[in-house]
Motif scaffolding. Sequence first.
Motif, short mmCIF file in Angstrom:
data_model
loop_
_atom_site.label_atom_id
_atom_site.label_comp_id
_atom_site.label_asym_id
_atom_site.label_seq_id
_atom_site.Cartn_x
_atom_site.Cartn_y
_atom_site.Cartn_z
N TYR A 153 -3.04 -10.54 -18.31
CA TYR A 153 -1.74 -11.19 -18.09
C TYR A 153 -1.91 -12.69 -17.85
O TYR A 153 -1.16 -13.52 -18.39
CB TYR A 153 -1.00 -10.56 -16.91
CG TYR A 153 0.05 -11.49 -16.37
CD1 TYR A 153 1.23 -11.73 -17.08
CD2 TYR A 153 -0.15 -12.19 -15.17
CE1 TYR A 153 2.18 -12.62 -16.61
CE2 TYR A 153 0.79 -13.09 -14.70
CZ TYR A 153 1.95 -13.30 -15.43
OH TYR A 153 2.87 -14.20 -14.97
N SER A 157 -0.09 -15.51 -19.97
CA SER A 157 0.92 -16.34 -19.31
C SER A 157 0.72 -17.82 -19.63
O SER A 157 1.68 -18.61 -19.58
CB SER A 157 0.90 -16.12 -17.80
OG SER A 157 -0.32 -16.59 -17.23
N ASN A 193 5.86 -11.81 -14.09
CA ASN A 193 6.15 -13.24 -14.14
C ASN A 193 5.61 -13.89 -12.87
O ASN A 193 5.02 -13.23 -12.01
CB ASN A 193 7.66 -13.49 -14.30
CG ASN A 193 8.47 -12.71 -13.28
OD1 ASN A 193 8.17 -12.75 -12.10
ND2 ASN A 193 9.49 -11.99 -13.75
#
Length: 205
Positions: A153, A157, A193
């Motif tokens: 991730y 990102s 997020n």
Amino acid sequence: LPEQYSFIFNDLENNKKALNYLYSRGLDKQKIIRWKIGYCSSGVYADRIVVPSFDCSGKLNYFVTRTISNHPVRYKNPKSSKDIIFNDLMINWKEPITLVEGVFDSFNVENSIPLLGSTLNEHSGLLHKIVKHQSSVYIALDRDAFEKSLSIYKILSKYNIKTKIILLKDDRDFGDMTPSEVLDLYKEASDINSSNYLMYEIMKI
């Protein structure tokens, strides 16, 4: 491909054992044909099924073999670079893709790419193509690889790739689940997020 490779349905008499194994793992005729799964009855890859991989132009770029007996080495792959996109030929980059660990996981998940492991190299062709197409990504690694899921991730990102993590509830992977069980996990997948990343970091402890 190995010299002894034989497509499963081209020689049912000699490949019956391999076919029964694939059926026992939940594969059907359609999947075996689609993935062009074969079998080696002799040679370096004796008593192993063979799953070939093709690049976006249909050229063979890798293959994976898996024993169907009690051999201590389950997977035996060629000594060539793994910096490939496994079966890129099958991927629709305009749709969400799922990153899984192995080919048996991929059999049960549409538009998925096996990492042939549990990491994503930041300099890999796979990451380059994800970024190029801005494909949204589901990360679906085994339960014991949660920390590695977060590492993937963090890489994604950096390029503003929309990412969700699929949390497996037990020690089974996608290759051992029914289609309905897989679908339920997708429904429960959460976006990652900057605001909720800390929560996932705490879950590692």
